[in-house]
Design a protein around this motif. Structure first.
Motif, PDB file in Angstrom:
ATOM      1  N   ALA A 127       0.843  -1.189   0.000  1.00 30.41           N
ATOM      2  CA  ALA A 127       0.000   0.000   0.000  1.00 30.41           C
ATOM      3  C   ALA A 127       0.876   1.235   0.000  1.00 30.41           C
ATOM      4  O   ALA A 127       2.059   1.177   0.360  1.00 30.41           O
ATOM      5  CB  ALA A 127      -0.919   0.015   1.224  1.00 30.41           C
ATOM      6  N   ASP A 131      -1.753   6.231   2.609  1.00 34.38           N
ATOM      7  CA  ASP A 131      -3.059   5.563   2.666  1.00 34.38           C
ATOM      8  C   ASP A 131      -3.132   4.636   3.869  1.00 34.38           C
ATOM      9  O   ASP A 131      -4.156   4.572   4.564  1.00 34.38           O
ATOM     10  CB  ASP A 131      -3.310   4.762   1.387  1.00 34.38           C
ATOM     11  CG  ASP A 131      -3.481   5.640   0.155  1.00 34.38           C
ATOM     12  OD1 ASP A 131      -3.784   6.846   0.311  1.00 34.38           O
ATOM     13  OD2 ASP A 131      -3.305   5.118  -0.962  1.00 34.38           O
ATOM     14  N   HIS A 132      -2.054   3.906   4.118  1.00 27.57           N
ATOM     15  CA  HIS A 132      -2.050   2.970   5.251  1.00 27.57           C
ATOM     16  C   HIS A 132      -2.190   3.717   6.573  1.00 27.57           C
ATOM     17  O   HIS A 132      -2.970   3.297   7.436  1.00 27.57           O
ATOM     18  CB  HIS A 132      -0.761   2.149   5.244  1.00 27.57           C
ATOM     19  CG  HIS A 132      -0.666   1.172   6.370  1.00 27.57           C
ATOM     20  ND1 HIS A 132      -1.417   0.015   6.418  1.00 27.57           N
ATOM     21  CD2 HIS A 132       0.075   1.183   7.519  1.00 27.57           C
ATOM     22  CE1 HIS A 132      -1.135  -0.651   7.517  1.00 27.57           C
ATOM     23  NE2 HIS A 132      -0.244   0.041   8.217  1.00 27.57           N
ATOM     24  N   ARG A 134      -3.618   6.462   7.083  1.00 29.71           N
ATOM     25  CA  ARG A 134      -4.977   7.003   7.183  1.00 29.71           C
ATOM     26  C   ARG A 134      -6.001   5.918   7.471  1.00 29.71           C
ATOM     27  O   ARG A 134      -6.935   6.130   8.257  1.00 29.71           O
ATOM     28  CB  ARG A 134      -5.346   7.712   5.871  1.00 29.71           C
ATOM     29  CG  ARG A 134      -6.731   8.367   5.891  1.00 29.71           C
ATOM     30  CD  ARG A 134      -7.147   8.820   4.496  1.00 29.71           C
ATOM     31  NE  ARG A 134      -7.314   7.688   3.588  1.00 29.71           N
ATOM     32  CZ  ARG A 134      -6.707   7.597   2.399  1.00 29.71           C
ATOM     33  NH1 ARG A 134      -5.887   8.550   1.978  1.00 29.71           N
ATOM     34  NH2 ARG A 134      -6.918   6.534   1.631  1.00 29.71           N
ATOM     35  N   ASP A 135      -5.836   4.745   6.883  1.00 24.46           N
ATOM     36  CA  ASP A 135      -6.898   3.742   6.887  1.00 24.46           C
ATOM     37  C   ASP A 135      -6.754   2.643   7.937  1.00 24.46           C
ATOM     38  O   ASP A 135      -7.745   2.046   8.349  1.00 24.46           O
ATOM     39  CB  ASP A 135      -6.998   3.080   5.504  1.00 24.46           C
ATOM     40  CG  ASP A 135      -7.352   4.074   4.406  1.00 24.46           C
ATOM     41  OD1 ASP A 135      -7.959   5.119   4.721  1.00 24.46           O
ATOM     42  OD2 ASP A 135      -7.013   3.802   3.234  1.00 24.46           O
ATOM     43  N   THR A 136      -5.539   2.343   8.365  1.00 27.27           N
ATOM     44  CA  THR A 136      -5.377   1.211   9.286  1.00 27.27           C
ATOM     45  C   THR A 136      -5.906   1.547  10.678  1.00 27.27           C
ATOM     46  O   THR A 136      -5.746   2.676  11.153  1.00 27.27           O
ATOM     47  CB  THR A 136      -3.902   0.786   9.388  1.00 27.27           C
ATOM     48  OG1 THR A 136      -3.810  -0.362  10.228  1.00 27.27           O
ATOM     49  CG2 THR A 136      -3.029   1.891   9.980  1.00 27.27           C
ATOM     50  N   ARG A 174      -1.171   7.157  14.662  1.00 34.60           N
ATOM     51  CA  ARG A 174      -0.834   5.738  14.579  1.00 34.60           C
ATOM     52  C   ARG A 174       0.168   5.309  15.648  1.00 34.60           C
ATOM     53  O   ARG A 174       0.494   4.136  15.760  1.00 34.60           O
ATOM     54  CB  ARG A 174      -0.272   5.404  13.184  1.00 34.60           C
ATOM     55  CG  ARG A 174      -1.243   5.699  12.049  1.00 34.60           C
ATOM     56  CD  ARG A 174      -2.261   4.594  11.797  1.00 34.60           C
ATOM     57  NE  ARG A 174      -3.162   4.276  12.885  1.00 34.60           N
ATOM     58  CZ  ARG A 174      -4.266   4.963  13.162  1.00 34.60           C
ATOM     59  NH1 ARG A 174      -4.606   6.024  12.478  1.00 34.60           N
ATOM     60  NH2 ARG A 174      -5.060   4.577  14.153  1.00 34.60           N
TER      61      ARG A 174
END
Length: 260
Positions: A127, A131-132, A134-136, A174
């Motif tokens: 990925a 994006d990771h 933001r999305d994980t 994160r």
């Protein structure tokens, strides 16, 4: 091997979702070229290994089996080094270029990371790092980022957002309380240190690693503050050792105060 004229031999060249990437051999070295710009090679690896070691050293030693995210696979120095250290827990490496993954899985870079990928702690996420982040839903004790030549020298224009306030806030979200963000750079960047402080990171510093080309490689470091939870700013941390232990216990046990 090189060509008769001394120029590097292109082993593979592919057009991916973010432009062209190529793998070259120049004598005994393997080189990754992204959109015509030199990205990294297998000549040394000291600074890439230091990226991982500096992040671990910045964490509270009482934090057992910390979870690590590596942003960028590259030639694999950071991943191989992390996997060789039993102190790390889960190791997640995020790589967006299918070609780079293929070169490690079945190509010329495979000998460098074969053992690391066989390690049950290792997880590969294909990925874009932004994006990771933001999305994980996952959180980490350490983020080690090495996807560019530095905050001011990005491989693609879209990567600039990672070092901007919104990208640094995504990194902070994160990280578990007391976690560390470590960013590799091919040269010092006082401006980026200021950006880390503006984003709320504590203990911001840069560690230089001498390399043959003269200008030192750099690892920029910043700590996510330990904070009290609801009703308090994440940047007004109680810094007492007893509180840090309680906050880490919350993070480990899945408390909502631990970003889980």
């Amino acid at each position: 091997m090189t060509h008769v004229d001394g120029s590097p031999e292109v082993l593979d060249r592919r057009v991916g979702p973010y432009g062209e990437v190529a793998l070259r051999r120049h004598g005994a070295l393997l080189q990754i070229i992204a959109n015509g710009s030199f990205l990294m090679d297998t000549s040394d690896g000291r600074s890439e290994r230091h990226l991982v070691d500096a992040a671990l050293a910045a964490l509270d030693p009482a934090r057992t089996t910390p979870r690590l995210l590596l942003g960028g696979l590259g030639v694999g120095f950071s991943l191989a080094h992390a996997s060789a250290d039993p102190r790390w827990g889960r190791i997640t490496v995020v790589e967006r270029e299918p070609a780079v993954v293929a070169w490690h899985r079945e190509g010329p870079l495979a000998p460098l990371t074969r053992d690391a990928f066989a390690d049950p702690r290792t997880e590969l996420v294909r990925a874009d790092l932004t994006d990771h982040l933001r999305d994980t839903p996952d959180t980490y004790d350490a983020l080690c980022l090495d996807i560019d030549n530095g905050p001011g020298w990005t491989v693609t224009e879209s990567n600039r957002t990672l070092y901007a306030p919104e990208g640094l806030r995504a990194c902070a979200r994160r990280l578990r309380p007391g976690g560390v963000l470590a960013v590799w750079s091919a040269r010092p960047s006082p401006t980026f240190e200021d950006a880390l402080r503006e984003a709320g990171f504590e203990g911001v510093r840069s560690e230089e690693i001498a390399v043959a080309r003269g200008v030192p490689d750099v690892v920029h470091l910043g700590l996510q503050p330990v904070w009290r939870g609801r009703g308090h700013s994440p940047y007004s941390a109680d810094r007492t050792p007893s509180f840090r232990r309680r906050a880490q216990s919350c993070a480990d046990e899945g408390s909502p105060h631990g970003f889980r």
